[in-house]
Write a protein that holds these residues in place. Structure first.
Motif, PDB file in Angstrom:
ATOM      1  N   GLU A   1       9.923  49.141   2.678  1.00  0.00           N
ATOM      2  CA  GLU A   1      10.534  50.749   2.668  1.00  0.00           C
ATOM      3  C   GLU A   1      11.871  50.848   2.660  1.00  0.00           C
ATOM      4  O   GLU A   1      12.425  50.116   3.277  1.00  0.00           O
ATOM      5  N   GLY A   2      12.346  51.590   1.720  1.00  0.00           N
ATOM      6  CA  GLY A   2      13.772  51.780   1.814  1.00  0.00           C
ATOM      7  C   GLY A   2      14.264  51.836   0.343  1.00  0.00           C
ATOM      8  O   GLY A   2      13.586  51.540  -0.720  1.00  0.00           O
ATOM      9  N   PRO A   3      15.803  52.019   0.060  1.00  0.00           N
ATOM     10  CA  PRO A   3      16.407  52.036  -1.096  1.00  0.00           C
ATOM     11  C   PRO A   3      16.395  50.663  -1.816  1.00  0.00           C
ATOM     12  O   PRO A   3      16.309  49.785  -1.317  1.00  0.00           O
ATOM     13  N   ALA A   4      16.321  50.859  -3.116  1.00  0.00           N
ATOM     14  CA  ALA A   4      16.245  49.540  -4.003  1.00  0.00           C
ATOM     15  C   ALA A   4      17.434  48.835  -3.754  1.00  0.00           C
ATOM     16  O   ALA A   4      17.497  47.667  -3.725  1.00  0.00           O
ATOM     17  N   GLU A   5      18.548  49.496  -3.535  1.00  0.00           N
ATOM     18  CA  GLU A   5      19.954  48.929  -3.398  1.00  0.00           C
ATOM     19  C   GLU A   5      20.117  49.036  -1.791  1.00  0.00           C
ATOM     20  O   GLU A   5      19.935  49.824  -1.146  1.00  0.00           O
ATOM     21  N   GLY A   6      20.480  47.866  -1.251  1.00  0.00           N
ATOM     22  CA  GLY A   6      20.832  47.865   0.243  1.00  0.00           C
ATOM     23  C   GLY A   6      19.622  47.567   0.944  1.00  0.00           C
ATOM     24  O   GLY A   6      18.382  47.590   0.655  1.00  0.00           O
ATOM     25  N   PRO A   7      19.607  47.449   2.502  1.00  0.00           N
ATOM     26  CA  PRO A   7      18.807  46.842   3.236  1.00  0.00           C
ATOM     27  C   PRO A   7      17.547  47.850   3.503  1.00  0.00           C
ATOM     28  O   PRO A   7      18.053  49.105   3.690  1.00  0.00           O
ATOM     29  N   GLY A   8      16.407  47.541   3.627  1.00  0.00           N
ATOM     30  CA  GLY A   8      15.109  48.329   3.888  1.00  0.00           C
ATOM     31  C   GLY A   8      14.327  47.977   4.985  1.00  0.00           C
ATOM     32  O   GLY A   8      14.956  47.198   5.935  1.00  0.00           O
ATOM     33  N   GLU A   9      13.435  48.247   5.191  1.00  0.00           N
ATOM     34  CA  GLU A   9      12.486  47.859   6.210  1.00  0.00           C
ATOM     35  C   GLU A   9      11.393  46.935   6.122  1.00  0.00           C
ATOM     36  O   GLU A   9      10.634  47.750   5.142  1.00  0.00           O
ATOM     37  N   LEU A  10      11.213  45.889   6.450  1.00  0.00           N
ATOM     38  CA  LEU A  10       9.796  45.069   6.092  1.00  0.00           C
ATOM     39  C   LEU A  10       8.729  45.229   7.179  1.00  0.00           C
ATOM     40  O   LEU A  10       9.207  45.587   8.286  1.00  0.00           O
ATOM     41  N   SER A  11       7.327  45.191   6.822  1.00  0.00           N
ATOM     42  CA  SER A  11       6.513  45.325   7.682  1.00  0.00           C
ATOM     43  C   SER A  11       5.069  44.518   7.437  1.00  0.00           C
ATOM     44  O   SER A  11       5.044  44.268   6.152  1.00  0.00           O
ATOM     45  N   ILE A  12       4.621  43.967   8.200  1.00  0.00           N
ATOM     46  CA  ILE A  12       3.424  43.297   8.154  1.00  0.00           C
ATOM     47  C   ILE A  12       2.302  44.110   8.846  1.00  0.00           C
ATOM     48  O   ILE A  12       2.342  44.374   9.983  1.00  0.00           O
ATOM     49  N   GLU A  13       1.012  44.486   8.248  1.00  0.00           N
ATOM     50  CA  GLU A  13       0.267  45.326   8.772  1.00  0.00           C
ATOM     51  C   GLU A  13      -1.177  44.902   8.873  1.00  0.00           C
ATOM     52  O   GLU A  13      -1.760  44.314   7.515  1.00  0.00           O
ATOM     53  N   PHE A  14      -1.799  44.641   9.929  1.00  0.00           N
ATOM     54  CA  PHE A  14      -3.406  44.334   9.908  1.00  0.00           C
ATOM     55  C   PHE A  14      -4.079  45.753  10.268  1.00  0.00           C
ATOM     56  O   PHE A  14      -3.997  46.254  11.311  1.00  0.00           O
ATOM     57  N   GLU A  15      -5.226  45.751   9.559  1.00  0.00           N
ATOM     58  CA  GLU A  15      -5.908  46.866   9.760  1.00  0.00           C
ATOM     59  C   GLU A  15      -7.422  46.524   9.529  1.00  0.00           C
ATOM     60  O   GLU A  15      -7.903  45.818   8.706  1.00  0.00           O
ATOM     61  N   LEU A  16      -8.213  47.011  10.448  1.00  0.00           N
ATOM     62  CA  LEU A  16      -9.929  46.605  10.518  1.00  0.00           C
ATOM     63  C   LEU A  16     -10.433  48.185  10.374  1.00  0.00           C
ATOM     64  O   LEU A  16      -9.944  49.125  11.201  1.00  0.00           O
ATOM     65  N   GLU A  17     -10.999  48.222   9.464  1.00  0.00           N
ATOM     66  CA  GLU A  17     -11.751  49.679   8.943  1.00  0.00           C
ATOM     67  C   GLU A  17     -13.378  49.460   8.931  1.00  0.00           C
ATOM     68  O   GLU A  17     -13.823  48.478   8.443  1.00  0.00           O
ATOM     69  N   TRP A  18     -13.970  50.576   9.400  1.00  0.00           N
ATOM     70  CA  TRP A  18     -15.270  50.958   9.324  1.00  0.00           C
ATOM     71  C   TRP A  18     -15.648  52.284   9.446  1.00  0.00           C
ATOM     72  O   TRP A  18     -15.071  52.965   9.796  1.00  0.00           O
TER      73      TRP A  18
END
Length: 96
Positions: free
Chosen positions: A62-79
């Motif tokens: 997430e974040g601007p194309a130029e410059g630093p953004g925020e990275l994430s790894i998400e794990f989701e269990l759905e039912w």
């Protein structure tokens, strides 16, 4: 789109070791077929995933194309809330 109700949320900076230990704990509960209790202070919620929940893994930036953004790894269990938790797979209905 269905309305979303957050039953539990916890966010804190932790070491990689602490996070690994937490995930290992969750993995063991999944293997044993037990319910999973999420706790943060006085707040807690217990979830009981079925035999075959949907598992979603997502990497995001997430974040601007130029410059630093925020990275994430998400794990989701759905039912589905009313899916079978016992033997047999949800969504595998037979008509006699």
């Amino acid at each position: 789109c269905m309305p979303e109700e957050v039953l539990f949320k916890s966010e804190s900076a932790q070491s990689r070791d602490e996070i690994a230990s937490y995930l290992r704990n969750v993995a063991e509960k999944l293997e044993q077929g037990g319910s999973i209790t999420l706790k943060d202070g006085a707040e807690s919620v217990t979830m009981d995933p079925p035999t075959r929940p949907t598992f979603e893994v997502k990497a995001e930036r997430e974040g601007p194309a130029e410059g630093p953004g925020e990275l994430s790894i998400e794990f989701e269990l759905e039912w589905d809330e009313n899916s079978e938790t016992g033997e047999g797979e949800a969504g595998n209905h037979e008509i006699e």
